[in-house]
Design a protein around this motif. Sequence first.
Motif, PDB file in Angstrom:
ATOM      1  N   ARG A  34       0.797  -1.164  -0.058  1.00 59.64           N
ATOM      2  CA  ARG A  34       0.077  -0.067  -0.032  1.00 59.64           C
ATOM      3  C   ARG A  34       0.957   1.304   0.092  1.00 59.64           C
ATOM      4  O   ARG A  34       0.610   2.215  -0.460  1.00 59.64           O
ATOM      5  CB  ARG A  34      -1.136  -0.102   1.368  1.00 59.64           C
ATOM      6  N   HIS A  35       1.922   1.070   0.623  1.00 68.20           N
ATOM      7  CA  HIS A  35       2.915   2.282   0.686  1.00 68.20           C
ATOM      8  C   HIS A  35       4.331   1.654   0.390  1.00 68.20           C
ATOM      9  O   HIS A  35       4.996   1.359   0.708  1.00 68.20           O
ATOM     10  CB  HIS A  35       2.968   2.982   2.162  1.00 68.20           C
ATOM     11  N   GLN A  48       2.734  -0.525  -6.031  1.00 70.80           N
ATOM     12  CA  GLN A  48       2.112   0.028  -5.112  1.00 70.80           C
ATOM     13  C   GLN A  48       0.400  -0.172  -5.550  1.00 70.80           C
ATOM     14  O   GLN A  48      -0.031   0.150  -6.642  1.00 70.80           O
ATOM     15  CB  GLN A  48       2.064   1.606  -4.901  1.00 70.80           C
ATOM     16  N   ASP A  50      -3.346  -1.448  -3.688  1.00 63.41           N
ATOM     17  CA  ASP A  50      -4.435  -2.096  -2.434  1.00 63.41           C
ATOM     18  C   ASP A  50      -4.914  -3.469  -2.820  1.00 63.41           C
ATOM     19  O   ASP A  50      -5.232  -3.707  -4.155  1.00 63.41           O
ATOM     20  CB  ASP A  50      -5.496  -1.031  -2.233  1.00 63.41           C
ATOM     21  N   TYR A  52      -7.691  -4.791  -2.463  1.00 58.67           N
ATOM     22  CA  TYR A  52      -9.125  -4.904  -2.993  1.00 58.67           C
ATOM     23  C   TYR A  52      -8.846  -4.116  -4.548  1.00 58.67           C
ATOM     24  O   TYR A  52     -10.282  -4.361  -5.106  1.00 58.67           O
ATOM     25  CB  TYR A  52     -10.009  -4.045  -2.292  1.00 58.67           C
ATOM     26  N   SER A  82     -11.067 -10.046   2.262  1.00 61.34           N
ATOM     27  CA  SER A  82      -9.797  -9.849   1.499  1.00 61.34           C
ATOM     28  C   SER A  82      -9.520 -11.504   0.754  1.00 61.34           C
ATOM     29  O   SER A  82      -9.553 -11.175  -0.437  1.00 61.34           O
ATOM     30  CB  SER A  82      -8.459  -9.703   2.310  1.00 61.34           C
TER      31      SER A  82
END
Length: 211
Positions: A34-35, A48, A50, A52, A82
């Motif tokens: 995510r980061h 990078q 997510d 979902y 998830s």
Amino acid sequence: MITKIGVIGATGRVGKLITAEALNRGHQVTGFVRHMTLAHDPRLKMVQADLYALAPRDIENLDVLVSAFRAPRGQERDYVTSVESLANLLKNKPVRLLVVGGAGSSFTDAQKTTRFYETPGFPESFYPTSMYMARSTQVLDLAPGLHWTYVSPAEYFLPDGDRTGHYQSSPGILLRDKNGKSAISMADYAIALLDEIEQPHFENSQMSVAW
């Protein structure tokens, strides 16, 4: 044989060790995070993204996708959602899914009637995580067109434990040593998970590992 492996949560505590183990064995690894961080192994391809938001194009060149996703406290139901999202993403795809689980979702008996989190004295603080992790195994079990393995560690999952190269495994039954202790280091857990990728023994099944 070189395997193309994607790791969701590649910079997390467990994900980092799984990623390192895979790279050191010569596999091609893509880390989904995510980061972004600049401090990572140069052999690792970082993306990078997510969990979902992953799309078919993100996984089209992979052989295996490992989810080391960790839900925030108070959002434990994300363990279920998830897995649902990943099951839909990988449905009828040749990509195998391995999910990093928890000890509480393992069974305590060979008949698989009782999970560890359902036993007396199980820590109340871990109950939500374990309950939803157990439900996520049921999602996998019922998902059509999916190749998966759910890998649960021992009761004591040691972040700084030794990398011994030794472990035992079972089809989702919580393992204990001759003294009744159930433990595994995260480093040896990573070895077990990579061994399962390279030589599958628990396809479409839960797998538990311990020393």
